[in-house]
Design a protein around this motif. Sequence first.
Motif, PDB file in Angstrom:
ATOM      1  N   LYS A 199       0.829  -1.220   0.000  1.00 12.94           N
ATOM      2  CA  LYS A 199       0.000   0.000   0.000  1.00 12.94           C
ATOM      3  C   LYS A 199       0.861   1.269   0.000  1.00 12.94           C
ATOM      4  CE  LYS A 199      -3.787  -2.379   2.365  1.00 12.94           C
ATOM      5  NZ  LYS A 199      -4.310  -2.835   1.064  1.00 12.94           N
ATOM      6  N   CYS A 200       1.868   1.245  -0.846  1.00 13.43           N
ATOM      7  CA  CYS A 200       2.810   2.358  -0.982  1.00 13.43           C
ATOM      8  C   CYS A 200       2.827   2.802  -2.436  1.00 13.43           C
ATOM      9  CB  CYS A 200       4.199   1.894  -0.541  1.00 13.43           C
ATOM     10  SG  CYS A 200       5.533   3.082  -0.810  1.00 13.43           S
ATOM     11  N   LEU A 201       2.976   4.086  -2.670  1.00 17.75           N
ATOM     12  CA  LEU A 201       3.105   4.627  -4.022  1.00 17.75           C
ATOM     13  C   LEU A 201       4.578   4.662  -4.427  1.00 17.75           C
ATOM     14  CD1 LEU A 201       0.660   7.675  -3.706  1.00 17.75           C
ATOM     15  CD2 LEU A 201       0.165   5.466  -4.757  1.00 17.75           C
ATOM     16  N   LEU A 202       4.830   4.510  -5.721  1.00 13.57           N
ATOM     17  CA  LEU A 202       6.202   4.533  -6.252  1.00 13.57           C
ATOM     18  C   LEU A 202       6.426   5.799  -7.070  1.00 13.57           C
ATOM     19  CD1 LEU A 202       8.976   3.308  -6.888  1.00 13.57           C
ATOM     20  CD2 LEU A 202       7.894   2.003  -8.735  1.00 13.57           C
ATOM     21  N   LEU A 203       7.427   6.586  -6.665  1.00 11.39           N
ATOM     22  CA  LEU A 203       7.847   7.810  -7.355  1.00 11.39           C
ATOM     23  C   LEU A 203       9.216   7.570  -7.973  1.00 11.39           C
ATOM     24  CD1 LEU A 203       8.029  10.901  -7.996  1.00 11.39           C
ATOM     25  CD2 LEU A 203       8.719  11.233  -5.608  1.00 11.39           C
ATOM     26  N   VAL A 204       9.349   7.849  -9.281  1.00 11.12           N
ATOM     27  CA  VAL A 204      10.603   7.579  -9.992  1.00 11.12           C
ATOM     28  C   VAL A 204      11.109   8.847 -10.681  1.00 11.12           C
ATOM     29  CG1 VAL A 204      11.684   6.292 -11.884  1.00 11.12           C
ATOM     30  CG2 VAL A 204      10.097   5.132 -10.330  1.00 11.12           C
ATOM     31  N   ASP A 205      12.393   9.118 -10.495  1.00 11.95           N
ATOM     32  CA  ASP A 205      13.113  10.185 -11.196  1.00 11.95           C
ATOM     33  C   ASP A 205      13.712   9.586 -12.464  1.00 11.95           C
ATOM     34  OD1 ASP A 205      15.397  11.628 -12.151  1.00 11.95           O
ATOM     35  OD2 ASP A 205      15.672  12.601 -10.217  1.00 11.95           O
ATOM     36  N   SER A 206      13.289  10.116 -13.637  1.00 15.96           N
ATOM     37  CA  SER A 206      13.853   9.645 -14.912  1.00 15.96           C
ATOM     38  C   SER A 206      14.501  10.785 -15.691  1.00 15.96           C
ATOM     39  CB  SER A 206      12.759   8.977 -15.765  1.00 15.96           C
ATOM     40  OG  SER A 206      11.810   9.935 -16.207  1.00 15.96           O
ATOM     41  N   VAL A 207      14.978  11.805 -14.966  1.00 10.27           N
ATOM     42  CA  VAL A 207      15.547  12.973 -15.629  1.00 10.27           C
ATOM     43  C   VAL A 207      16.702  12.586 -16.548  1.00 10.27           C
ATOM     44  CG1 VAL A 207      16.769  15.159 -15.270  1.00 10.27           C
ATOM     45  CG2 VAL A 207      14.797  14.579 -13.840  1.00 10.27           C
ATOM     46  N   ALA A 208      17.609  11.749 -16.061  1.00 11.79           N
ATOM     47  CA  ALA A 208      18.809  11.411 -16.831  1.00 11.79           C
ATOM     48  C   ALA A 208      18.652  10.162 -17.685  1.00 11.79           C
ATOM     49  CB  ALA A 208      19.998  11.225 -15.885  1.00 11.79           C
ATOM     50  N   SER A 209      17.493   9.531 -17.643  1.00 12.74           N
ATOM     51  CA  SER A 209      17.322   8.263 -18.352  1.00 12.74           C
ATOM     52  C   SER A 209      16.256   8.293 -19.439  1.00 12.74           C
ATOM     53  CB  SER A 209      16.970   7.157 -17.352  1.00 12.74           C
ATOM     54  OG  SER A 209      15.830   7.510 -16.590  1.00 12.74           O
ATOM     55  N   LEU A 210      15.268   9.185 -19.315  1.00 14.05           N
ATOM     56  CA  LEU A 210      14.136   9.187 -20.237  1.00 14.05           C
ATOM     57  C   LEU A 210      14.601   9.330 -21.689  1.00 14.05           C
ATOM     58  CD1 LEU A 210      10.965   9.231 -20.375  1.00 14.05           C
ATOM     59  CD2 LEU A 210      11.204  11.709 -20.642  1.00 14.05           C
ATOM     60  N   GLY A 211      14.092   8.461 -22.551  1.00 14.31           N
ATOM     61  CA  GLY A 211      14.424   8.506 -23.964  1.00 14.31           C
ATOM     62  C   GLY A 211      15.639   7.683 -24.334  1.00 14.31           C
ATOM     63  N   ALA A 212      16.408   7.245 -23.325  1.00 13.50           N
ATOM     64  CA  ALA A 212      17.621   6.481 -23.594  1.00 13.50           C
ATOM     65  C   ALA A 212      17.502   5.024 -23.178  1.00 13.50           C
ATOM     66  CB  ALA A 212      18.813   7.111 -22.885  1.00 13.50           C
ATOM     67  N   VAL A 213      16.618   4.750 -22.226  1.00 16.70           N
ATOM     68  CA  VAL A 213      16.399   3.374 -21.748  1.00 16.70           C
ATOM     69  C   VAL A 213      14.902   3.141 -21.639  1.00 16.70           C
ATOM     70  CG1 VAL A 213      18.588   3.245 -20.489  1.00 16.70           C
ATOM     71  CG2 VAL A 213      16.539   4.064 -19.325  1.00 16.70           C
ATOM     72  N   PRO A 214      14.463   1.898 -21.746  1.00 10.93           N
ATOM     73  CA  PRO A 214      13.033   1.623 -21.658  1.00 10.93           C
ATOM     74  C   PRO A 214      12.447   2.006 -20.305  1.00 10.93           C
ATOM     75  CG  PRO A 214      14.186  -0.237 -22.637  1.00 10.93           C
ATOM     76  CD  PRO A 214      15.238   0.689 -22.112  1.00 10.93           C
ATOM     77  N   ILE A 215      11.277   2.611 -20.344  1.00 11.07           N
ATOM     78  CA  ILE A 215      10.482   2.837 -19.149  1.00 11.07           C
ATOM     79  C   ILE A 215       9.024   2.757 -19.568  1.00 11.07           C
ATOM     80  CG2 ILE A 215      10.404   5.375 -19.291  1.00 11.07           C
ATOM     81  CD1 ILE A 215      10.738   5.331 -16.181  1.00 11.07           C
ATOM     82  N   TYR A 216       8.237   2.046 -18.776  1.00 11.53           N
ATOM     83  CA  TYR A 216       6.828   1.803 -19.101  1.00 11.53           C
ATOM     84  C   TYR A 216       6.018   2.140 -17.852  1.00 11.53           C
ATOM     85  CZ  TYR A 216       9.280  -1.180 -22.518  1.00 11.53           C
ATOM     86  OH  TYR A 216      10.123  -1.664 -23.484  1.00 11.53           O
TER      87      TYR A 216
END
Length: 414
Positions: A199-216
């Motif tokens: 019952k926890c929410l997940l917050l992810v920082d993708s500033v340095a990764s977005l567009g270079a590695v898969p994220i869904y």
Amino acid sequence: MLRALAMASVALGPQAAGWARTMASHQLLVAPPEALRKPLSIPNRLLLGPGPANLAPRVLAAGGLQVIGHMHKEMYQIMDEIKQGIQYVFQTRNPLTLAISGSGHCALEAALFNLLEPGDSFLVGVNGIWGQRAADIGERIGARVHMMVKDPGGHHTLREVEEGLAQHKPVLLFLTQGESSSGVLQPLNGYGELCHRYKCLLLVDSVASLGAVPIYMDQQGIDVLYSGSQKVLNAPPGTSLLSFSDKAKNKIYTRKTKPFSFYLDIKWLANFWGCDDQPRMYHHTTPITGLYSLRESLALIAEQGLEDSWRQHRETMAYLHGRLQGLGLRLFVKDPALRLPTITTVAVPAGYNWRDITNYVMDHFDIEITGGLGPSMGKVLRIGLMGCNATRENVDRVIEALREALQRCPRNKL
């Protein structure tokens, strides 16, 4: 416009002079700066640090277009297209998806200010500077912050995260997908499902990764995701991307206290960005030309395709790593699967001062590379290959610069 005002002043004559005397009740103490009488001069540099990256030509051109009103229908159309672009690069159908008028730090604060209330338990994965920053912001809010600390180069395993979830029962977990200070790529598969089990929410920082590695975002169960404009997207710094799942939205809309920031209040921003199906109301004046540029940067990656962008960065990283090792340099992140494609970290070679190397490359080749940041300061050199900068040609250029720097920079005898 200024010329027309000047001509009108001449025509008014003594009447205008009287107005000026009335308005100027004090003498000016500060003269016009001499520096501002000179033309603006910007060096031509190849930015191969951790960001910002060089602007794509089409993005640069978009930033030079004339301003329109921030509440004009044409601007709302641009904002809607930006939302669609964010949904594409995040791979999400979340209605509450928007851009923030501020850098990635601003998006992080927007997420934490709206999700956390005083007394909430907040679990933070710290393996570099961005986890440290998230923890700092959480403490300022009054949350009960629990840090899972790793040395630079490390990542957080599912087992370690589950232990933290079971012990601290947080409402929110923070992880950094691309830790730019250490060059680590944090795995994400399974972490969303694990958080939701507790019952926890997940917050992810993708500033340095977005567009270079898969994220869904949707398929990986990420509740809140943010990124920045100035790295793989090759847009100017100053705007950021942010999206909330329905679970995260419910946490925001049922909070007992107002968020600490009006400027970053998601309820207001959701309305202004057309996310709540209500008539849009004024909240703040957006960085209009910055949004033009962001729109074009999202258009470019949509035209290229995410999978092709991921491949480009993966292949360019592999070429860079091979050439660095050919110089005898050691990659800082030991596990190849955990190396961030956008920002490669190299252990500072024995006997060298990292500043001597970065300064030499800048002064003699007009190429930016940098040293470490936060916990990695003094331990690594960082080389960034992001978006249109991620090419074999740029790898060859920085390798030749490093080769000469290692030959010319002073080296202490061990």
